[in-house]
Design an enzyme around this catalytic site. Structure first.
Site, PDB file in Angstrom:
ATOM      1  N   LYS A   1      -3.980  -1.742  14.139  1.00  0.00           N
ATOM      2  CA  LYS A   1      -3.102  -1.019  14.953  1.00  0.00           C
ATOM      3  C   LYS A   1      -3.716  -0.779  16.522  1.00  0.00           C
ATOM      4  O   LYS A   1      -4.904  -0.632  16.578  1.00  0.00           O
ATOM      5  CB  LYS A   1      -3.215   0.487  14.176  1.00  0.00           C
ATOM      6  CG  LYS A   1      -2.336   0.366  13.021  1.00  0.00           C
ATOM      7  CD  LYS A   1      -1.924   1.721  12.418  1.00  0.00           C
ATOM      8  CE  LYS A   1      -3.093   2.225  11.382  1.00  0.00           C
ATOM      9  NZ  LYS A   1      -3.458   1.438  10.388  1.00  0.00           N
TER      10      LYS A   1
ATOM     11  N   ASP B   1     -16.812   4.817  14.584  1.00  0.00           N
ATOM     12  CA  ASP B   1     -15.808   5.182  13.605  1.00  0.00           C
ATOM     13  C   ASP B   1     -15.245   3.685  13.135  1.00  0.00           C
ATOM     14  O   ASP B   1     -14.154   3.181  13.795  1.00  0.00           O
ATOM     15  CB  ASP B   1     -14.973   5.964  14.350  1.00  0.00           C
ATOM     16  CG  ASP B   1     -13.733   6.375  13.230  1.00  0.00           C
ATOM     17  OD1 ASP B   1     -13.445   5.722  12.153  1.00  0.00           O
ATOM     18  OD2 ASP B   1     -12.821   7.292  13.589  1.00  0.00           O
TER      19      ASP B   1
ATOM     20  N   VAL C   1      -5.550   0.108   3.180  1.00  0.00           N
ATOM     21  CA  VAL C   1      -5.496  -1.086   3.136  1.00  0.00           C
ATOM     22  C   VAL C   1      -6.884  -1.453   2.198  1.00  0.00           C
ATOM     23  O   VAL C   1      -6.791  -2.374   1.244  1.00  0.00           O
ATOM     24  CB  VAL C   1      -5.930  -1.760   4.456  1.00  0.00           C
ATOM     25  CG1 VAL C   1      -6.249  -3.354   4.156  1.00  0.00           C
ATOM     26  CG2 VAL C   1      -4.608  -1.554   5.346  1.00  0.00           C
TER      27      VAL C   1
ATOM     28  N   SER D   1     -13.311   1.353  10.579  1.00  0.00           N
ATOM     29  CA  SER D   1     -12.413   1.674   9.347  1.00  0.00           C
ATOM     30  C   SER D   1     -13.338   0.830   8.249  1.00  0.00           C
ATOM     31  O   SER D   1     -13.634  -0.263   8.380  1.00  0.00           O
ATOM     32  CB  SER D   1     -11.183   1.106   9.408  1.00  0.00           C
ATOM     33  OG  SER D   1     -10.362   0.995   8.240  1.00  0.00           O
ATOM     34  N   ALA D   2     -13.192   1.348   6.942  1.00  0.00           N
ATOM     35  CA  ALA D   2     -13.513   0.785   5.814  1.00  0.00           C
ATOM     36  C   ALA D   2     -12.696  -0.617   5.458  1.00  0.00           C
ATOM     37  O   ALA D   2     -13.235  -1.366   4.594  1.00  0.00           O
ATOM     38  CB  ALA D   2     -13.565   1.775   4.688  1.00  0.00           C
ATOM     39  N   ASP D   3     -11.552  -0.584   6.099  1.00  0.00           N
ATOM     40  CA  ASP D   3     -10.802  -1.737   5.922  1.00  0.00           C
ATOM     41  C   ASP D   3     -11.565  -3.013   6.397  1.00  0.00           C
ATOM     42  O   ASP D   3     -11.328  -3.938   5.724  1.00  0.00           O
ATOM     43  CB  ASP D   3      -9.357  -1.378   6.851  1.00  0.00           C
ATOM     44  CG  ASP D   3      -8.481  -0.585   6.567  1.00  0.00           C
ATOM     45  OD1 ASP D   3      -8.664   0.041   4.921  1.00  0.00           O
ATOM     46  OD2 ASP D   3      -7.419  -0.303   7.025  1.00  0.00           O
TER      47      ASP D   3
ATOM     48  N   GLU E   1       0.926  -1.140   0.144  1.00  0.00           N
ATOM     49  CA  GLU E   1      -0.048   0.008  -0.049  1.00  0.00           C
ATOM     50  C   GLU E   1       0.963   1.341  -0.083  1.00  0.00           C
ATOM     51  O   GLU E   1       2.012   1.294   0.118  1.00  0.00           O
ATOM     52  CB  GLU E   1      -1.014   0.076   1.042  1.00  0.00           C
ATOM     53  CG  GLU E   1      -0.136  -0.072   2.650  1.00  0.00           C
ATOM     54  CD  GLU E   1      -0.948   0.513   3.639  1.00  0.00           C
ATOM     55  OE1 GLU E   1      -1.427   2.022   3.397  1.00  0.00           O
ATOM     56  OE2 GLU E   1      -1.105   0.277   4.733  1.00  0.00           O
TER      57      GLU E   1
HETATM   58  N1  PSU Z   1      -0.161   0.344   8.466  1.00  0.00           N
HETATM   59  C1  PSU Z   1       0.839   1.245   8.936  1.00  0.00           C
HETATM   60  N2  PSU Z   1       0.697   2.496   8.822  1.00  0.00           N
HETATM   61  C2  PSU Z   1      -0.348   3.045   8.206  1.00  0.00           C
HETATM   62  C3  PSU Z   1      -1.268   2.170   7.823  1.00  0.00           C
HETATM   63  C4  PSU Z   1      -1.204   0.910   8.098  1.00  0.00           C
HETATM   64  O1  PSU Z   1       1.872   0.521   9.617  1.00  0.00           O
HETATM   65  O2  PSU Z   1      -0.615   4.384   8.098  1.00  0.00           O
HETATM   66  C5  PSU Z   1      -2.665   2.800   7.179  1.00  0.00           C
HETATM   67  C6  PSU Z   1      -3.606   1.751   6.240  1.00  0.00           C
HETATM   68  O3  PSU Z   1      -3.381   2.404   4.930  1.00  0.00           O
HETATM   69  C7  PSU Z   1      -4.794   1.815   6.817  1.00  0.00           C
HETATM   70  C8  PSU Z   1      -5.103   3.002   7.422  1.00  0.00           C
HETATM   71  O4  PSU Z   1      -5.802   1.498   5.845  1.00  0.00           O
HETATM   72  O5  PSU Z   1      -3.805   3.468   7.976  1.00  0.00           O
HETATM   73  C9  PSU Z   1      -6.283   2.871   8.298  1.00  0.00           C
HETATM   74  O6  PSU Z   1      -6.873   4.343   8.376  1.00  0.00           O
HETATM   75  P1  PSU Z   1      -8.585   4.557   8.851  1.00  0.00           P
HETATM   76  O7  PSU Z   1      -8.344   4.276  10.447  1.00  0.00           O
HETATM   77  O8  PSU Z   1      -8.597   6.085   8.694  1.00  0.00           O
HETATM   78  O9  PSU Z   1      -9.254   3.485   8.065  1.00  0.00           O
HETATM   79 MN    MN Z   2     -12.000   5.980  10.639  1.00  0.00          MN
END
Ligand code: PSU
Ligand code: MN
Length: 306
Positions: free
Chosen positions: A161, A140, A110, A142-144, A27
């Site tokens: 994370k 909240d 992701v 994630s769309a992941d 990514e």
């Molecule tokens: N893994 C990492 N660092 C990152 C991410 C993943 O080690 O920055 C990113 C990925 O692209 C993941 C995003 O999809 O953080 C999640 O963001 P959100 O919580 O806004 O969906």
């Molecule tokens: Mn989010």
């Protein structure tokens, strides 16, 4: 007739896919929003090198001037990494059509990377930690997580994370029908730390075994993704207590500063790195490179299974 999706494939990636050889998607959000310079370029290149050492071909994915590109060159990675954060759209599912139509530069999350990998015919993807359910903000999500429920790509990562609510994240993955595999672990890794204490669905002790489960999902015509989780290497892991302190403080600050939506994750990652004197960043980089290596091995084993 429906036109094929407009993808720009690097010649090496196109050739590997045509020949049925192992390819690993990588990514680009971690380059633009996840890590600061110069670590972002170094890490992206180190991940590509780790994939190659495993015998697979790396394909870093991003939107460049509106073109969805599968397999960035070194110069393209460097250019993306040097752009100011506000100039690059963080592309999850909802953002891809916007970036394409407007000819923008976009970094794929992701979810965004899974969509493109699947369109290109790539079945294995390596990252650090997926997005999940945020702490104290259960809506909240994630769309992941939803993408994992509807796009058949195996995501090799160190869990979600640890800035997130991991029990709730596992609940959503269960609802979405996503198998959570532990590579050499019985418990879900907690990104910076090796274990969350929460059980995975199944433990495997080799990348070949992980590939067998992915191959079975393909034979079953599964329309969902799989999560292959790998703990951060022991020497780079953060002690759980100091990690938790930093995360709690950063999460409180995000709420106080009224940070919302796609800005939350980049803010928390940066703040936790400051609060741990860079230890969280070192852990993040170590796990990214390690996951790329393991994903390469899985892709090679999967290609051998046909
Ligand atoms: N893994 C990492 N660092 C990152 C991410 C993943 O080690 O920055 C990113 C990925 O692209 C993941 C995003 O999809 O953080 C999640 O963001 P959100 O919580 O806004 O969906
Ligand atoms: Mn989010």
């Amino acid at each position: 007739m429906i036109a094929p999706p407009p993808l720009t494939l690097a010649p090496e990636v196109a050739a590997a896919l045509r020949d049925g050889r192992a390819v690993v998607a990588l990514e680009s959000t971690l380059i633009t929003h996840g890590l600061p310079q110069p670590w972002n370029v170094e890490t992206a290149l180190a991940m590509e090198a780790a994939v190659r050492e495993s015998g697979a071909v790396p394909a870093t994915i991003a939107v460049l001037g509106g073109k969805i590109t599968v397999g960035l060159t070194r110069a393209e990675i460097e250019r993306l990494a040097s752009l100011p954060v506000g100039r690059v759209r963080k592309c999850s599912r909802r953002d891809l059509p916007i970036a394409v139509a407007r000819g923008e530069d976009g970094a794929t999350t992701v979810a965004g990377t899974m969509i493109v990998a699947h369109l290109a015919g790539i079945r294995v993807f390596a990252t650090g930690g997926i997005g999940g359910v945020h702490r104290g903000a259960q809506f909240d999500v994630s769309a992941d997580l939803l993408e994992l429920g509807r796009t058949p790509v195996a995501v090799v990562c160190s869990g979600a994370k640890s800035i997130l609510d991991l029990p709730l994240t596992l609940e959503v993955l269960e609802t979405q029908g996503v198998p959570v595999i532990g590579l050499g672990t019985d418990t879900l890794p907690a990104f910076y730390a090796r274990s969350s204490g929460l059980p995975v669905d199944v433990r495997v002790d080799s990348t070949a075994e992980a590939a067998k489960i992915i191959a079975a999902a393909v034979r079953l015509h599964a329309q969902h993704g799989l999560l292959v989780t790998v703990p951060v290497p022991a020497k780079d892991a953060l002690p759980t207590a100091s990690m938790e302190d930093a995360i709690r403080r950063a999460t409180t600050e995000a709420a106080e500063k009224d940070i919302h939506g796609k800005a939350v994750t980049p803010f928390l990652l940066t703040r936790v790195a400051e609060l741990t004197d860079g230890a969280s960043r070192r852990a993040n980089i170590a796990l990214l490179v390690n996951n790329a290596r393991r994903a390469g091995e899985i892709a090679v084993a999967l290609a051998a299974l046909g």
